[in-house]
Write an enzyme that holds these catalytic residues in place. Structure first.
Site, PDB file in Angstrom:
ATOM      1  N   SER A   1      40.603  51.029  41.942  1.00 55.27           N
ATOM      2  CA  SER A   1      40.671  51.876  40.861  1.00 55.27           C
ATOM      3  C   SER A   1      39.051  52.641  40.051  1.00 55.27           C
ATOM      4  O   SER A   1      37.776  51.835  40.179  1.00 55.27           O
ATOM      5  CB  SER A   1      40.846  51.292  39.321  1.00 55.27           C
ATOM      6  OG  SER A   1      42.698  50.981  39.935  1.00 55.27           O
TER       7      SER A   1
HETATM    8  N1  SAH Z   1      42.596  45.505  40.309  1.00 59.16           N
HETATM    9  C1  SAH Z   1      42.204  46.814  41.939  1.00 59.16           C
HETATM   10  C2  SAH Z   1      43.420  47.875  42.134  1.00 59.16           C
HETATM   11  C3  SAH Z   1      43.895  47.576  43.558  1.00 59.16           C
HETATM   12  S1  SAH Z   1      45.200  48.491  44.116  1.00 59.16           S
HETATM   13  C4  SAH Z   1      41.007  46.974  42.526  1.00 59.16           C
HETATM   14  O1  SAH Z   1      40.007  46.294  41.114  1.00 59.16           O
HETATM   15  O2  SAH Z   1      40.467  47.174  43.519  1.00 59.16           O
HETATM   16  C5  SAH Z   1      46.462  48.281  43.578  1.00 59.16           C
HETATM   17  C6  SAH Z   1      46.717  46.345  44.095  1.00 59.16           C
HETATM   18  O3  SAH Z   1      48.044  45.703  43.782  1.00 59.16           O
HETATM   19  C7  SAH Z   1      46.394  46.433  45.993  1.00 59.16           C
HETATM   20  O4  SAH Z   1      46.050  45.551  46.567  1.00 59.16           O
HETATM   21  C8  SAH Z   1      48.260  46.508  46.523  1.00 59.16           C
HETATM   22  O5  SAH Z   1      48.722  45.625  47.269  1.00 59.16           O
HETATM   23  C9  SAH Z   1      48.437  45.219  45.029  1.00 59.16           C
HETATM   24  N2  SAH Z   1      50.277  45.517  44.824  1.00 59.16           N
HETATM   25  C10 SAH Z   1      51.458  46.188  44.544  1.00 59.16           C
HETATM   26  N3  SAH Z   1      52.249  45.409  44.496  1.00 59.16           N
HETATM   27  C11 SAH Z   1      52.091  44.333  44.081  1.00 59.16           C
HETATM   28  C12 SAH Z   1      52.738  43.198  43.894  1.00 59.16           C
HETATM   29  N4  SAH Z   1      54.226  43.178  43.495  1.00 59.16           N
HETATM   30  N5  SAH Z   1      52.010  41.992  44.479  1.00 59.16           N
HETATM   31  C13 SAH Z   1      50.674  41.504  43.961  1.00 59.16           C
HETATM   32  N6  SAH Z   1      49.616  42.986  44.294  1.00 59.16           N
HETATM   33  C14 SAH Z   1      50.519  44.240  44.554  1.00 59.16           C
END
Ligand code: SAH
Length: 208
Positions: free
Chosen positions: A59
């Site tokens: 993000s």
């Molecule tokens: N907090 C992260 C943002 C990553 S983007 C950072 O700082 O990099 C969001 C993430 O959520 C992705 O890696 C995606 O695979 C994960 N995600 C989406 N749906 C999910 C679920 N149901 N359970 C666990 N992770 C999930």
């Protein structure tokens, strides 16, 4: 690495309404470049989201800061994060609270994030490879929950993970819009506040 780019980013966050000095200091202390693939590393301190593989993104620093600030964290808090991704948000949280539990549904991201936590010697982050929507029942209750992928709804199951006066911050789909929302559990009912429009990758079911 406290270089000019990092100072400029912190100033930009302050000007955009990030007033919580603990949040700003956690951002200053965290080397964002280690969470980013080599070919994008030169942009690590730009205030933008960047690709981390598997069609996912780390993000934008402003959004990480805004979500962290909106959680009103205390140092004794136990926090659940749904969507570890690169581990950047988890690392910021880990500097501000007692323990962070973070769930990722994509195996390779889960493994890379674990390595990042080791590199930074962050020992208060507990990771899990699973569908985050199923929650982490063994660890109930949590003081705070953060979603880092946009969801249609917060399931009753996840609401049940949070303590009285607990807060959930999540990007939620509203027609074509994605709105960052803050939910507070008060007297067993939920107060809902809108923070701002956002753009996140989707929260998906199952593992990959
Ligand atoms: N907090 C992260 C943002 C990553 S983007 C950072 O700082 O990099 C969001 C993430 O959520 C992705 O890696 C995606 O695979 C994960 N995600 C989406 N749906 C999910 C679920 N149901 N359970 C666990 N992770 C999930």
């Amino acid at each position: 690495m406290l270089d000019v780019r990092k100072i400029r980013l912190t100033l930009e966050l302050r000007e955009s309404g990030i007033f919580d000095s603990k949040v700003l200091s956690a951002i200053e202390k965290t080397p964002r470049e280690i969470f980013i693939p080599e070919n994008f590393r030169h942009q690590a301190y730009e205030n933008i989201a960047l690709p981390i593989g598997n069609n996912q993104t780390i993000s934008q620093p402003y959004i990480v800061a805004l979500m962290t600030q909106s959680l009103s964290l205390k140092h004794n808090h136990k926090v659940l994060e749904l969507g570890t991704g690169s581990g950047y948000q988890s690392s910021i949280l880990s500097l501000l609270v007692r323990r962070v539990y973070t769930i990722e549904r994509i195996k390779s991201l889960h493994v890379t994030a674990e390595n990042n936590f080791k590199k930074l010697k962050l020992t208060n982050i507990v990771t899990k490879y699973a569908d985050g929507n199923l929650g982490w029942t063994e660890q109930i209750p949590f003081d705070r929950i953060i979603y880092t992928a946009v969801t249609k709804t917060i399931s009753k199951n996840v609401f049940n993970h949070i303590k009285e006066n607990g807060i959930i911050v999540a990007p939620v789909l509203d027609g074509d819009r994605q709105i960052l929302k803050k939910y507070t559990k008060i007297d067993n009912s939920i107060k809902e506040e809108l923070i701002t429009d956002v753009k996140f990758v989707p929260n998906l079911s199952g593992t990959k």
